[in-house]
Design a protein around this motif. Structure first.
Motif, PDB file in Angstrom:
ATOM      1  N   LEU A 103     -22.399  11.612  25.761  1.00 52.53           N
ATOM      2  CA  LEU A 103     -21.785  12.941  25.726  1.00 52.53           C
ATOM      3  C   LEU A 103     -20.681  13.090  26.771  1.00 52.53           C
ATOM      4  O   LEU A 103     -19.582  13.561  26.473  1.00 52.53           O
ATOM      5  CB  LEU A 103     -22.846  14.020  25.934  1.00 52.53           C
ATOM      6  N   VAL A 104     -20.972  12.689  27.998  1.00 54.66           N
ATOM      7  CA  VAL A 104     -19.992  12.845  29.075  1.00 54.66           C
ATOM      8  C   VAL A 104     -18.805  11.913  28.855  1.00 54.66           C
ATOM      9  O   VAL A 104     -17.646  12.325  28.992  1.00 54.66           O
ATOM     10  CB  VAL A 104     -20.645  12.627  30.463  1.00 54.66           C
ATOM     11  N   TRP A 105     -19.062  10.662  28.482  1.00 53.97           N
ATOM     12  CA  TRP A 105     -17.961   9.724  28.266  1.00 53.97           C
ATOM     13  C   TRP A 105     -17.075  10.171  27.106  1.00 53.97           C
ATOM     14  O   TRP A 105     -15.856  10.157  27.204  1.00 53.97           O
ATOM     15  CB  TRP A 105     -18.452   8.297  28.035  1.00 53.97           C
ATOM     16  N   THR A 106     -17.671  10.600  26.007  1.00 59.98           N
ATOM     17  CA  THR A 106     -16.890  11.039  24.846  1.00 59.98           C
ATOM     18  C   THR A 106     -15.992  12.217  25.210  1.00 59.98           C
ATOM     19  O   THR A 106     -14.806  12.241  24.857  1.00 59.98           O
ATOM     20  CB  THR A 106     -17.832  11.414  23.678  1.00 59.98           C
ATOM     21  N   ARG A 107     -16.531  13.163  25.942  1.00 60.25           N
ATOM     22  CA  ARG A 107     -15.742  14.335  26.347  1.00 60.25           C
ATOM     23  C   ARG A 107     -14.649  13.942  27.336  1.00 60.25           C
ATOM     24  O   ARG A 107     -13.496  14.359  27.206  1.00 60.25           O
ATOM     25  CB  ARG A 107     -16.669  15.386  26.956  1.00 60.25           C
ATOM     26  N   LEU A 108     -15.007  13.141  28.346  1.00 62.28           N
ATOM     27  CA  LEU A 108     -14.019  12.724  29.341  1.00 62.28           C
ATOM     28  C   LEU A 108     -12.905  11.911  28.691  1.00 62.28           C
ATOM     29  O   LEU A 108     -11.727  12.127  28.971  1.00 62.28           O
ATOM     30  CB  LEU A 108     -14.681  11.925  30.463  1.00 62.28           C
ATOM     31  N   LYS A 109     -13.265  10.987  27.828  1.00 59.86           N
ATOM     32  CA  LYS A 109     -12.252  10.153  27.168  1.00 59.86           C
ATOM     33  C   LYS A 109     -11.301  11.014  26.349  1.00 59.86           C
ATOM     34  O   LYS A 109     -10.085  10.826  26.395  1.00 59.86           O
ATOM     35  CB  LYS A 109     -12.925   9.095  26.295  1.00 59.86           C
ATOM     36  N   ALA A 110     -11.839  11.980  25.601  1.00 61.31           N
ATOM     37  CA  ALA A 110     -11.003  12.838  24.765  1.00 61.31           C
ATOM     38  C   ALA A 110     -10.033  13.672  25.596  1.00 61.31           C
ATOM     39  O   ALA A 110      -8.879  13.872  25.200  1.00 61.31           O
ATOM     40  CB  ALA A 110     -11.883  13.755  23.917  1.00 61.31           C
ATOM     41  N   ILE A 111     -10.477  14.140  26.751  1.00 62.69           N
ATOM     42  CA  ILE A 111      -9.649  15.024  27.573  1.00 62.69           C
ATOM     43  C   ILE A 111      -8.736  14.248  28.525  1.00 62.69           C
ATOM     44  O   ILE A 111      -7.557  14.555  28.652  1.00 62.69           O
ATOM     45  CB  ILE A 111     -10.537  16.017  28.349  1.00 62.69           C
ATOM     46  N   MET A 112      -9.290  13.247  29.180  1.00 64.31           N
ATOM     47  CA  MET A 112      -8.529  12.527  30.210  1.00 64.31           C
ATOM     48  C   MET A 112      -7.757  11.322  29.674  1.00 64.31           C
ATOM     49  O   MET A 112      -6.805  10.871  30.299  1.00 64.31           O
ATOM     50  CB  MET A 112      -9.462  12.077  31.334  1.00 64.31           C
ATOM     51  N   PRO A 134      -6.511  10.839  26.074  1.00 57.04           N
ATOM     52  CA  PRO A 134      -6.260  11.044  24.642  1.00 57.04           C
ATOM     53  C   PRO A 134      -5.468   9.890  24.029  1.00 57.04           C
ATOM     54  O   PRO A 134      -5.622   9.586  22.854  1.00 57.04           O
ATOM     55  CB  PRO A 134      -5.479  12.363  24.593  1.00 57.04           C
ATOM     56  N   GLU A 135      -4.644   9.234  24.837  1.00 58.01           N
ATOM     57  CA  GLU A 135      -3.841   8.117  24.350  1.00 58.01           C
ATOM     58  C   GLU A 135      -4.731   6.982  23.836  1.00 58.01           C
ATOM     59  O   GLU A 135      -4.369   6.282  22.890  1.00 58.01           O
ATOM     60  CB  GLU A 135      -2.915   7.584  25.459  1.00 58.01           C
ATOM     61  N   GLU A 145      -7.300   7.334  22.231  1.00 56.98           N
ATOM     62  CA  GLU A 145      -7.792   7.741  20.911  1.00 56.98           C
ATOM     63  C   GLU A 145      -6.648   7.966  19.930  1.00 56.98           C
ATOM     64  O   GLU A 145      -6.823   8.580  18.883  1.00 56.98           O
ATOM     65  CB  GLU A 145      -8.639   9.013  21.049  1.00 56.98           C
ATOM     66  N   GLY A 146      -5.455   7.497  20.308  1.00 56.62           N
ATOM     67  CA  GLY A 146      -4.308   7.606  19.414  1.00 56.62           C
ATOM     68  C   GLY A 146      -3.649   8.964  19.393  1.00 56.62           C
ATOM     69  O   GLY A 146      -2.864   9.255  18.491  1.00 56.62           O
ATOM     70  N   ARG A 147      -3.966   9.808  20.367  1.00 60.02           N
ATOM     71  CA  ARG A 147      -3.355  11.129  20.441  1.00 60.02           C
ATOM     72  C   ARG A 147      -2.413  11.171  21.637  1.00 60.02           C
ATOM     73  O   ARG A 147      -2.575  10.424  22.588  1.00 60.02           O
ATOM     74  CB  ARG A 147      -4.422  12.221  20.609  1.00 60.02           C
ATOM     75  N   THR A 148      -1.454  12.063  21.587  1.00 54.80           N
ATOM     76  CA  THR A 148      -0.558  12.281  22.721  1.00 54.80           C
ATOM     77  C   THR A 148      -0.947  13.591  23.375  1.00 54.80           C
ATOM     78  O   THR A 148      -0.903  14.644  22.739  1.00 54.80           O
ATOM     79  CB  THR A 148       0.911  12.351  22.251  1.00 54.80           C
ATOM     80  N   GLY A 149      -1.350  13.517  24.632  1.00 56.29           N
ATOM     81  CA  GLY A 149      -1.708  14.723  25.368  1.00 56.29           C
ATOM     82  C   GLY A 149      -0.466  15.506  25.747  1.00 56.29           C
ATOM     83  O   GLY A 149       0.611  14.939  25.916  1.00 56.29           O
ATOM     84  N   ARG A 150      -0.599  16.803  25.879  1.00 56.26           N
ATOM     85  CA  ARG A 150       0.527  17.638  26.325  1.00 56.26           C
ATOM     86  C   ARG A 150       0.763  17.463  27.812  1.00 56.26           C
ATOM     87  O   ARG A 150       1.875  17.655  28.301  1.00 56.26           O
ATOM     88  CB  ARG A 150       0.258  19.113  25.995  1.00 56.26           C
ATOM     89  N   LEU A 151      -0.304  17.107  28.554  1.00 55.44           N
ATOM     90  CA  LEU A 151      -0.176  16.799  29.972  1.00 55.44           C
ATOM     91  C   LEU A 151      -0.139  15.287  30.131  1.00 55.44           C
ATOM     92  O   LEU A 151      -0.880  14.571  29.451  1.00 55.44           O
ATOM     93  CB  LEU A 151      -1.369  17.358  30.766  1.00 55.44           C
ATOM     94  N   ASP A 152       0.697  14.806  31.034  1.00 48.84           N
ATOM     95  CA  ASP A 152       0.743  13.371  31.270  1.00 48.84           C
ATOM     96  C   ASP A 152      -0.485  12.945  32.092  1.00 48.84           C
ATOM     97  O   ASP A 152      -1.138  13.787  32.712  1.00 48.84           O
ATOM     98  CB  ASP A 152       2.052  12.986  31.979  1.00 48.84           C
ATOM     99  N   PRO A 153      -0.812  11.647  32.090  1.00 50.19           N
ATOM    100  CA  PRO A 153      -2.009  11.183  32.804  1.00 50.19           C
ATOM    101  C   PRO A 153      -2.038  11.556  34.287  1.00 50.19           C
ATOM    102  O   PRO A 153      -3.095  11.930  34.806  1.00 50.19           O
ATOM    103  CB  PRO A 153      -1.970   9.668  32.615  1.00 50.19           C
ATOM    104  N   LEU A 154      -0.895  11.486  34.980  1.00 49.67           N
ATOM    105  CA  LEU A 154      -0.879  11.836  36.401  1.00 49.67           C
ATOM    106  C   LEU A 154      -1.214  13.309  36.601  1.00 49.67           C
ATOM    107  O   LEU A 154      -2.003  13.651  37.490  1.00 49.67           O
ATOM    108  CB  LEU A 154       0.477  11.500  37.031  1.00 49.67           C
ATOM    109  N   THR A 155      -0.659  14.177  35.783  1.00 49.68           N
ATOM    110  CA  THR A 155      -0.953  15.614  35.908  1.00 49.68           C
ATOM    111  C   THR A 155      -2.439  15.874  35.681  1.00 49.68           C
ATOM    112  O   THR A 155      -3.066  16.632  36.426  1.00 49.68           O
ATOM    113  CB  THR A 155      -0.105  16.435  34.922  1.00 49.68           C
ATOM    114  N   ARG A 156      -3.020  15.239  34.661  1.00 53.86           N
ATOM    115  CA  ARG A 156      -4.452  15.413  34.412  1.00 53.86           C
ATOM    116  C   ARG A 156      -5.273  14.970  35.625  1.00 53.86           C
ATOM    117  O   ARG A 156      -6.217  15.659  36.028  1.00 53.86           O
ATOM    118  CB  ARG A 156      -4.881  14.633  33.158  1.00 53.86           C
ATOM    119  N   GLU A 157      -4.908  13.838  36.219  1.00 54.74           N
ATOM    120  CA  GLU A 157      -5.651  13.331  37.384  1.00 54.74           C
ATOM    121  C   GLU A 157      -5.440  14.215  38.614  1.00 54.74           C
ATOM    122  O   GLU A 157      -6.359  14.399  39.413  1.00 54.74           O
ATOM    123  CB  GLU A 157      -5.276  11.883  37.689  1.00 54.74           C
TER     124      GLU A 157
END
Length: 143
Positions: free
Chosen positions: A53-62, A64-65, A67-79
């Protein structure tokens, strides 16, 4: 001499992982580009359902790339957001983990100081606004 404790439960060794736990460990290493499984995930592996549960949620949010999606926030901003929340919550494990991540993503020590200054500033101004119970008068658009 007492042994050093890493958590309140015995961490699952990567070599002991089987089935879903082994698959999640492999995914964590591949997604995060790590050559080891951090303690956090090894603790969660004591409850495979929670790990998933935690890994699936973290992977989807932190990540997304991954999973083949483009996040609106870049990885550095998320971190940076994760680091700011971790500092505010006082989680030493998370502060170290997310500081390592932002440094790996190119944030230098001076910029790290700016992040911590923003965290400190808004922890203080939030406390002032809460203490005075100030009614909001600036609102975001509803679009």
């Amino acid at each position: 001499m007492a042994e050093q404790r890493l958590a309140t439960v015995r961490l699952v060794e990567e070599s002991e992982a089987t089935g879903a736990v082994a698959a999640i460990f492999a995914d964590i290493k591949a997604t995060k580009k790590l050559d080891f499984i951090p303690h956090f995930w090894r603790v969660l592996a004591t409850n495979p359902t929670q790990l998933e549960l935690v890994w699936t949620r973290l992977k989807a949010i932190m990540h997304p790339e991954a999973e083949g999606r483009t996040g609106r926030l870049d990885p550095l901003t998320r971190e940076i957001i994760a680091l700011a929340v971790s500092a505010t919550n006082g989680c030493a494990y998370c502060i170290n983990s997310h500081t390592a991540a932002v440094r790996k993503l190119g944030l230098d020590v001076e910029a790290l100081g700016e992040v911590m200054a923003v965290v400190a500033l808004f922890n203080g101004t939030n406390a002032i606004a809460n203490g005075y119970q100030i009614e909001p008068d600036v609102f975001p658009p509803l679009d």
